[in-house]
Design an enzyme around this catalytic site. Sequence first.
Site, PDB file in Angstrom:
ATOM      1  N   SER A  24      -0.129  -4.814   0.212  1.00 52.88           N
ATOM      2  CA  SER A  24       1.310  -4.332   1.091  1.00 52.88           C
ATOM      3  C   SER A  24       2.072  -5.305   1.521  1.00 52.88           C
ATOM      4  O   SER A  24       1.688  -6.543   1.493  1.00 52.88           O
ATOM      5  CB  SER A  24       0.571  -3.618   2.451  1.00 52.88           C
ATOM      6  OG  SER A  24       1.532  -3.430   3.424  1.00 52.88           O
ATOM      7  N   TYR A  68      -4.749  -4.327  10.249  1.00 52.08           N
ATOM      8  CA  TYR A  68      -4.133  -3.982   8.848  1.00 52.08           C
ATOM      9  C   TYR A  68      -3.469  -5.330   8.203  1.00 52.08           C
ATOM     10  O   TYR A  68      -3.710  -5.558   6.844  1.00 52.08           O
ATOM     11  CB  TYR A  68      -3.208  -3.115   9.049  1.00 52.08           C
ATOM     12  CG  TYR A  68      -2.712  -2.323   7.708  1.00 52.08           C
ATOM     13  CD1 TYR A  68      -3.568  -1.433   7.066  1.00 52.08           C
ATOM     14  CD2 TYR A  68      -1.440  -2.526   7.375  1.00 52.08           C
ATOM     15  CE1 TYR A  68      -3.054  -0.957   5.930  1.00 52.08           C
ATOM     16  CE2 TYR A  68      -0.932  -2.069   5.938  1.00 52.08           C
ATOM     17  CZ  TYR A  68      -1.822  -1.409   5.369  1.00 52.08           C
ATOM     18  OH  TYR A  68      -1.300  -0.726   3.992  1.00 52.08           O
TER      19      TYR A  68
END
Length: 267
Positions: A140, A153
């Site tokens: 990401s 995350y």
Amino acid sequence: MLKKTALVTGASSGIGLAFAKLLAAKGYNLVLCARRKERLIAIGEELEKKFSVRTYSIQADLSKRETPDEIFKELKSKDITIDFLVNNAGLSLKRKFSRNSWEEIDDFMNLMMVNVTKLCHLVMPSMKEKKQGHIVNVSSIAAFVPEDSGSLYTASKKYVSSLSVALAKEGEPYGVNVLALCPGFTHTEFHKVLGNKEKVEKFPKIMWMTSDRVVEEGYDAVIKGKRIHINGLVNKVICFIFHMIPECIIKIITPKKMLEDSYKSDH
Ligand SMILES: NC(=O)c1ccc[n+]([C@@H]2O[C@H](COP(=O)([O-])OP(=O)(O)OC[C@H]3O[C@@H](n4cnc5c(N)ncnc54)[C@H](OP(=O)(O)O)[C@@H]3O)[C@@H](O)[C@H]2O)c1
């Protein structure tokens, strides 16, 4: 010539589903993994009809440590080897670090890091032996932006990107390509699962991509032997800015609320 086989984790929706469709269109037989087996079976049937490939669906909870070994035991019994691995399954925890139970954190780390690593470890030796293979680890742009308070995350995606580059260096002399694919906001079920869909949908349209576009770029990048691919111009600019500007300035200019809204629904 026998068809090659791709294993896609998290193939029941979003980016994983888009990978399954693209790889079937390229002629790969597919091993589809996720928890929602009925969805996988329906997807498999559709792809078999449309692209004349074979599909094999495995119900797999990748938050459990033993799952990768169980998947590969099943594949071995069917004489299936993997030529293309897409480590895609993932989610974000809804609460800050200290508000999750250890079980939730352990499951998260298994899904996002341990089993990504384990699946690479299960496929790389045979890929190196065959002197060909492709691995896409879905990371990401979170890997390039500042850590948000209490979010695991970003930490997990920084790990996945770093792991991918290290494995790409190991695989390169053997013709094994490993890519960290780094999308930004992508239209999938991710934010619905997280529970912050309404908040993030208010972000500018220019920041969003479709999962098909993300996956087309990712496929091209891994075929070309790139190690990291950031999807889309806007995301490249965002990552460049965070890379160039010193931490003290980033602290002032980062839209803190946007970071929080991206990964968590409850603070
Ligand atoms: N959407 C974005 O904006 C965005 C941006 C950057 C990176 N990403 C990354 O892209 C990847 C795919 O997410 P997505 O956006 O496509 O979201 P999604 O539509 O929610 O898909 C997530 C997939 O992961 C699977 N999954 C979740 N937990 C699992 C578990 N314990 N075991 C096995 N499979 C599991 C889900 O299947 P089941 O529920 O059926 O198990 C589903 O197929 C993730 O790694 C995410 O971090 C997403």
